[in-house]
Design a protein around this motif. Structure first.
Motif, PDB file in Angstrom:
ATOM      1  N   ALA A  46     -34.275 -16.254  34.196  1.00  0.00           N
ATOM      2  CA  ALA A  46     -34.441 -17.465  33.398  1.00  0.00           C
ATOM      3  C   ALA A  46     -35.829 -18.067  33.596  1.00  0.00           C
ATOM      4  O   ALA A  46     -36.466 -18.508  32.630  1.00  0.00           O
ATOM      5  CB  ALA A  46     -33.368 -18.489  33.762  1.00  0.00           C
ATOM      6  N   LYS A  47     -36.319 -18.068  34.820  1.00  0.00           N
ATOM      7  CA  LYS A  47     -37.660 -18.593  35.084  1.00  0.00           C
ATOM      8  C   LYS A  47     -38.716 -17.752  34.374  1.00  0.00           C
ATOM      9  O   LYS A  47     -39.628 -18.283  33.731  1.00  0.00           O
ATOM     10  CB  LYS A  47     -37.941 -18.632  36.582  1.00  0.00           C
ATOM     11  N   LYS A  48     -38.569 -16.439  34.450  1.00  0.00           N
ATOM     12  CA  LYS A  48     -39.526 -15.536  33.799  1.00  0.00           C
ATOM     13  C   LYS A  48     -39.522 -15.736  32.282  1.00  0.00           C
ATOM     14  O   LYS A  48     -40.581 -15.852  31.653  1.00  0.00           O
ATOM     15  CB  LYS A  48     -39.172 -14.086  34.139  1.00  0.00           C
ATOM     16  N   VAL A  49     -38.328 -15.805  31.700  1.00  0.00           N
ATOM     17  CA  VAL A  49     -38.214 -15.992  30.253  1.00  0.00           C
ATOM     18  C   VAL A  49     -38.751 -17.369  29.853  1.00  0.00           C
ATOM     19  O   VAL A  49     -39.460 -17.497  28.855  1.00  0.00           O
ATOM     20  CB  VAL A  49     -36.746 -15.791  29.789  1.00  0.00           C
ATOM     21  N   ALA A  94     -42.659 -20.657  27.116  1.00  0.00           N
ATOM     22  CA  ALA A  94     -43.603 -21.773  27.189  1.00  0.00           C
ATOM     23  C   ALA A  94     -45.024 -21.305  26.879  1.00  0.00           C
ATOM     24  O   ALA A  94     -45.791 -22.008  26.210  1.00  0.00           O
ATOM     25  CB  ALA A  94     -43.541 -22.418  28.571  1.00  0.00           C
ATOM     26  N   GLN A  95     -45.377 -20.129  27.349  1.00  0.00           N
ATOM     27  CA  GLN A  95     -46.746 -19.616  27.144  1.00  0.00           C
ATOM     28  C   GLN A  95     -46.995 -19.177  25.705  1.00  0.00           C
ATOM     29  O   GLN A  95     -48.015 -19.504  25.124  1.00  0.00           O
ATOM     30  CB  GLN A  95     -47.015 -18.449  28.097  1.00  0.00           C
ATOM     31  N   TYR A  96     -46.051 -18.434  25.130  1.00  0.00           N
ATOM     32  CA  TYR A  96     -46.282 -17.834  23.816  1.00  0.00           C
ATOM     33  C   TYR A  96     -45.614 -18.581  22.657  1.00  0.00           C
ATOM     34  O   TYR A  96     -45.939 -18.339  21.495  1.00  0.00           O
ATOM     35  CB  TYR A  96     -45.831 -16.367  23.810  1.00  0.00           C
ATOM     36  N   GLY A  97     -44.644 -19.432  22.950  1.00  0.00           N
ATOM     37  CA  GLY A  97     -44.000 -20.216  21.908  1.00  0.00           C
ATOM     38  C   GLY A  97     -42.967 -19.497  21.066  1.00  0.00           C
ATOM     39  O   GLY A  97     -42.495 -20.039  20.072  1.00  0.00           O
ATOM     40  N   ASN A  98     -42.599 -18.285  21.448  1.00  0.00           N
ATOM     41  CA  ASN A  98     -41.608 -17.517  20.692  1.00  0.00           C
ATOM     42  C   ASN A  98     -40.242 -17.585  21.380  1.00  0.00           C
ATOM     43  O   ASN A  98     -40.146 -17.364  22.586  1.00  0.00           O
ATOM     44  CB  ASN A  98     -42.023 -16.046  20.586  1.00  0.00           C
ATOM     45  N   PRO A  99     -39.176 -17.872  20.613  1.00  0.00           N
ATOM     46  CA  PRO A  99     -37.832 -17.882  21.216  1.00  0.00           C
ATOM     47  C   PRO A  99     -37.450 -16.497  21.730  1.00  0.00           C
ATOM     48  O   PRO A  99     -37.898 -15.484  21.193  1.00  0.00           O
ATOM     49  CB  PRO A  99     -36.917 -18.287  20.063  1.00  0.00           C
ATOM     50  N   VAL A 100     -36.605 -16.478  22.744  1.00  0.00           N
ATOM     51  CA  VAL A 100     -36.121 -15.213  23.322  1.00  0.00           C
ATOM     52  C   VAL A 100     -34.599 -15.256  23.344  1.00  0.00           C
ATOM     53  O   VAL A 100     -33.997 -16.213  23.826  1.00  0.00           O
ATOM     54  CB  VAL A 100     -36.677 -14.996  24.750  1.00  0.00           C
ATOM     55  N   ASP A 140     -28.823 -23.812  33.556  1.00  0.00           N
ATOM     56  CA  ASP A 140     -29.212 -24.722  34.629  1.00  0.00           C
ATOM     57  C   ASP A 140     -30.708 -24.645  34.915  1.00  0.00           C
ATOM     58  O   ASP A 140     -31.358 -25.667  35.123  1.00  0.00           O
ATOM     59  CB  ASP A 140     -28.423 -24.422  35.910  1.00  0.00           C
ATOM     60  N   VAL A 141     -31.264 -23.440  34.924  1.00  0.00           N
ATOM     61  CA  VAL A 141     -32.700 -23.272  35.170  1.00  0.00           C
ATOM     62  C   VAL A 141     -33.501 -23.842  34.000  1.00  0.00           C
ATOM     63  O   VAL A 141     -34.476 -24.570  34.194  1.00  0.00           O
ATOM     64  CB  VAL A 141     -33.058 -21.783  35.403  1.00  0.00           C
ATOM     65  N   ILE A 142     -33.097 -23.534  32.797  1.00  0.00           N
ATOM     66  CA  ILE A 142     -33.824 -23.985  31.607  1.00  0.00           C
ATOM     67  C   ILE A 142     -33.749 -25.509  31.480  1.00  0.00           C
ATOM     68  O   ILE A 142     -34.754 -26.167  31.169  1.00  0.00           O
ATOM     69  CB  ILE A 142     -33.277 -23.309  30.323  1.00  0.00           C
ATOM     70  N   ASN A 143     -32.579 -26.087  31.720  1.00  0.00           N
ATOM     71  CA  ASN A 143     -32.414 -27.540  31.592  1.00  0.00           C
ATOM     72  C   ASN A 143     -33.235 -28.325  32.604  1.00  0.00           C
ATOM     73  O   ASN A 143     -33.481 -29.511  32.394  1.00  0.00           O
ATOM     74  CB  ASN A 143     -30.935 -27.921  31.704  1.00  0.00           C
ATOM     75  N   ALA A 144     -33.647 -27.687  33.675  1.00  0.00           N
ATOM     76  CA  ALA A 144     -34.474 -28.360  34.681  1.00  0.00           C
ATOM     77  C   ALA A 144     -35.932 -28.470  34.235  1.00  0.00           C
ATOM     78  O   ALA A 144     -36.732 -29.136  34.874  1.00  0.00           O
ATOM     79  CB  ALA A 144     -34.389 -27.612  36.015  1.00  0.00           C
ATOM     80  N   ARG A 145     -36.266 -27.845  33.130  1.00  0.00           N
ATOM     81  CA  ARG A 145     -37.642 -27.845  32.620  1.00  0.00           C
ATOM     82  C   ARG A 145     -37.738 -28.718  31.373  1.00  0.00           C
ATOM     83  O   ARG A 145     -36.771 -28.886  30.659  1.00  0.00           O
ATOM     84  CB  ARG A 145     -38.082 -26.418  32.292  1.00  0.00           C
TER      85      ARG A 145
END
Length: 175
Positions: A120-123, A128-134, A149-154
């Motif tokens: 999740a952190k890598k994705v 965030a860097q490229y702006g493309n959904p995964v 949980d990881v994504i919601n912390a950002r």
């Protein structure tokens, strides 16, 4: 055969107290019922394992630790998921209430959680860097929650689930 131990947190959280409206005694009762059920399964299968019961994050948890438990986890945790559902049914039969019980065998869920958090952190970094959904591969509810949980912390990315079981997946997109 199987041995059962109760987490020391029971003594601290017990005596009819509630945490955020959750009756910890009821949660410990669920974990005890589940542990008894799992112990019976281990006995039937003639499999050794130590059983720990605890309550964490307002959720009853039963952990089975020991050697040679891989057959109880199955490929990708499929057998573990089925055993968890059977254990939840055993709790329901005794209490009449649905349980959010989590069953972990051989540390599979903790290892899988760590793998999913790294993914999740890598994705998230990539999105965030490229702006493309995964779109991630289909996952069970436990796995999706680990990712969410990881994504919601950002603040720079967001996540949502789409699809129906067993093909439900997480989509990570820019916030």
């Amino acid at each position: 055969m199987a041995e059962t131990t109760t987490d020391v947190a029971r003594g601290e959280a017990s005596e009819g107290r509630t945490t955020a409206g959750v009756d910890t005694d009821a949660l410990f009762e669920q974990s005890e019922i589940a542990a008894d059920y799992v112990e019976g399964l281990l006995d039937i299968l003639d499999t050794d394992g130590d059983i720990d019961e605890l309550v964490k994050d307002d959720r009853p948890i039963v952990e089975v630790v020991g050697e040679g438990l891989n057959q109880l986890v199955g490929p990708g945790g499929a057998t573990l998921e089925a055993l968890q559902e059977l254990t939840r049914l055993a709790v329901f039969r005794k209490t009449g209430e649905h349980s959010r019980l989590m069953l972990d065998i051989g540390g599979f869920r903790s290892s899988r959680r760590a793998e999913l958090q790294a993914l999740a952190k890598k994705v998230a970094d990539e999105v965030a860097q490229y702006g493309n959904p995964v779109r991630l591969d289909p996952m069970n509810a436990f796995e999706r929650k680990c990712v969410h949980d990881v994504i919601n912390a950002r603040k720079d990315v967001a996540s949502e689930s789409e699809g129906t079981e067993p093909d439900r997946r997480v989509i990570v997109s820019p916030a």
